[in-house]
Design a protein around this motif. Sequence first.
Motif, short mmCIF file in Angstrom:
data_model
loop_
_atom_site.label_atom_id
_atom_site.label_comp_id
_atom_site.label_asym_id
_atom_site.label_seq_id
_atom_site.Cartn_x
_atom_site.Cartn_y
_atom_site.Cartn_z
N TYR A 118 1.05 2.45 -10.41
CA TYR A 118 1.40 1.52 -9.31
C TYR A 118 2.17 2.34 -8.10
CZ TYR A 118 3.76 -2.05 -6.68
OH TYR A 118 4.06 -2.79 -5.75
N THR A 119 3.30 3.15 -8.72
CA THR A 119 3.62 3.93 -7.60
C THR A 119 3.04 4.98 -6.71
OG1 THR A 119 4.71 5.53 -9.09
CG2 THR A 119 6.18 3.42 -8.79
N ARG A 120 2.10 5.27 -7.41
CA ARG A 120 1.09 6.22 -6.77
C ARG A 120 0.28 5.46 -5.65
NH1 ARG A 120 -0.60 11.27 -6.87
NH2 ARG A 120 -2.86 11.43 -6.49
N ARG A 121 -0.12 4.24 -6.20
CA ARG A 121 -0.88 3.57 -5.37
C ARG A 121 0.01 3.07 -4.01
NH1 ARG A 121 -2.66 1.64 -10.12
NH2 ARG A 121 -1.36 -0.52 -9.98
N VAL A 122 1.20 2.58 -4.27
CA VAL A 122 2.04 2.38 -3.41
C VAL A 122 2.41 3.49 -2.25
CG1 VAL A 122 4.50 1.86 -2.70
CG2 VAL A 122 3.46 0.60 -4.46
N THR A 123 2.48 4.75 -2.69
CA THR A 123 2.61 5.93 -2.20
C THR A 123 1.38 6.07 -1.14
OG1 THR A 123 4.01 6.88 -3.67
CG2 THR A 123 3.03 8.68 -1.78
N GLN A 124 0.17 5.80 -1.65
CA GLN A 124 -1.06 6.15 -0.83
C GLN A 124 -1.20 5.03 0.27
OE1 GLN A 124 -3.95 5.49 -4.19
NE2 GLN A 124 -4.15 7.61 -4.60
N ALA A 125 -0.81 3.63 -0.13
CA ALA A 125 -0.66 2.56 0.85
C ALA A 125 0.15 3.18 1.95
CB ALA A 125 -0.09 1.34 0.40
N TRP A 126 1.39 3.62 1.60
CA TRP A 126 2.17 4.09 2.87
C TRP A 126 1.75 5.36 3.60
CZ3 TRP A 126 6.12 1.91 5.39
CH2 TRP A 126 6.77 1.10 4.60
N CYS A 127 0.75 6.07 3.08
CA CYS A 127 0.13 7.18 3.84
C CYS A 127 -0.83 6.37 4.75
CB CYS A 127 -0.79 8.02 2.84
SG CYS A 127 0.27 9.36 1.83
N VAL A 128 -1.74 5.55 4.41
CA VAL A 128 -2.44 4.64 5.27
C VAL A 128 -1.35 4.04 6.36
CG1 VAL A 128 -3.93 2.59 5.40
CG2 VAL A 128 -4.16 4.21 3.38
N PHE A 129 -0.51 3.43 5.93
CA PHE A 129 0.35 2.89 7.11
C PHE A 129 0.61 3.69 8.04
CE2 PHE A 129 4.28 1.92 8.69
CZ PHE A 129 4.32 0.76 9.29
N PHE A 130 1.06 5.04 7.52
CA PHE A 130 1.45 6.18 8.58
C PHE A 130 0.46 6.55 9.62
CE2 PHE A 130 5.08 6.59 5.73
CZ PHE A 130 6.22 6.16 6.25
N VAL A 131 -0.78 6.72 9.04
CA VAL A 131 -1.83 7.11 9.79
C VAL A 131 -2.14 6.03 10.76
CG1 VAL A 131 -4.45 7.46 9.75
CG2 VAL A 131 -3.07 8.38 7.93
N CYS A 132 -2.15 4.82 10.38
CA CYS A 132 -2.51 3.75 11.38
C CYS A 132 -1.49 3.41 12.22
CB CYS A 132 -2.73 2.31 10.74
SG CYS A 132 -4.13 1.99 9.47
N ASN A 133 -0.11 3.60 11.89
CA ASN A 133 0.97 3.32 12.82
C ASN A 133 0.94 4.47 13.84
OD1 ASN A 133 3.22 1.70 13.59
ND2 ASN A 133 4.51 3.31 12.82
N GLY A 134 0.83 5.70 13.32
CA GLY A 134 0.76 7.00 14.12
C GLY A 134 -0.33 6.81 15.17
N THR A 135 -1.47 6.31 14.83
CA THR A 135 -2.57 6.23 15.77
C THR A 135 -2.12 5.32 16.79
OG1 THR A 135 -4.18 6.85 13.84
CG2 THR A 135 -5.09 5.70 16.06
N VAL A 136 -1.69 4.12 16.49
CA VAL A 136 -1.15 3.09 17.49
C VAL A 136 -0.11 3.65 18.51
CG1 VAL A 136 -0.38 0.90 17.76
CG2 VAL A 136 -2.07 1.24 16.20
N ALA A 137 0.94 4.40 17.84
CA ALA A 137 1.68 5.02 18.67
C ALA A 137 1.10 5.91 19.60
CB ALA A 137 2.94 5.75 17.54
N ALA A 138 0.17 6.72 19.27
CA ALA A 138 -0.49 7.60 19.93
C ALA A 138 -1.10 7.00 21.09
CB ALA A 138 -1.28 8.65 19.22
N LEU A 139 -1.85 6.07 20.70
CA LEU A 139 -2.84 5.27 21.75
C LEU A 139 -1.58 4.52 22.84
CD1 LEU A 139 -5.37 3.58 19.51
CD2 LEU A 139 -5.79 5.68 21.35
N THR A 140 -0.59 4.00 22.32
CA THR A 140 0.24 3.36 23.15
C THR A 140 0.81 4.43 24.32
OG1 THR A 140 2.41 3.37 21.76
CG2 THR A 140 0.94 1.50 21.73
N ALA A 141 1.35 5.76 23.72
CA ALA A 141 1.75 6.65 24.54
C ALA A 141 0.95 7.19 25.41
CB ALA A 141 2.11 8.01 23.47
#
Length: 182
Positions: A118-141
């Motif tokens: 379960y914790t491995r899947r949560v870590t994977q979910a956070w990785c997806v989150f950081f990719v998406c959030n970083g992409t939006v942050a880059a697009l807004t910049a």
Amino acid sequence: MPVRKLLLGVLTLCYPVAIYFGLQHWSPRVMALALVALALLRALTSRQAGWRLLAVAAAVLAAIVAASNHALPLKLYPVLVNAAMLGLFGWSLRHPPSLVERLARLREPDLPPSGVAYTRRVTQAWCVFFVCNGTVAALTAVLASDRIWALYNGGIAYGLIGAMFAGEWLVRQRVMARGRHG
């Protein structure tokens, strides 16, 4: 938590809003001093190499601003933070235990195999989150106004992080309940 670390956390959270309002009155070169100050504080208060490396990268962004007097590198700092977090969480997937498992073991040292999975899947979910959030942050910049950039990176992104924590907590409660009754 020491007061200086708490203050550093607050300064980091306020960075997008401070840059937005600062750019209304001062040049990007002047505002680069805020990034340098944040980088130095981060480097001086952390014993972890990852935070020091992030501080060096922030200082490089500030140097680019000082040389060019363009605001874009200042606006890329949230992208850098998301990339660093992705690197940290992703590295822990390649070199177990995962970061979330390490945190879970602080509370439950004898984590069962299902908890490890379960914790491995949560870590994977956070990785997806950081990719998406970083992409939006880059697009807004790059593509959005300074106001939209500050709104997303200084507010909406934090709301999404909170929603991610809350959502994971709710899922964990259901998973744990199912384990006790299933």
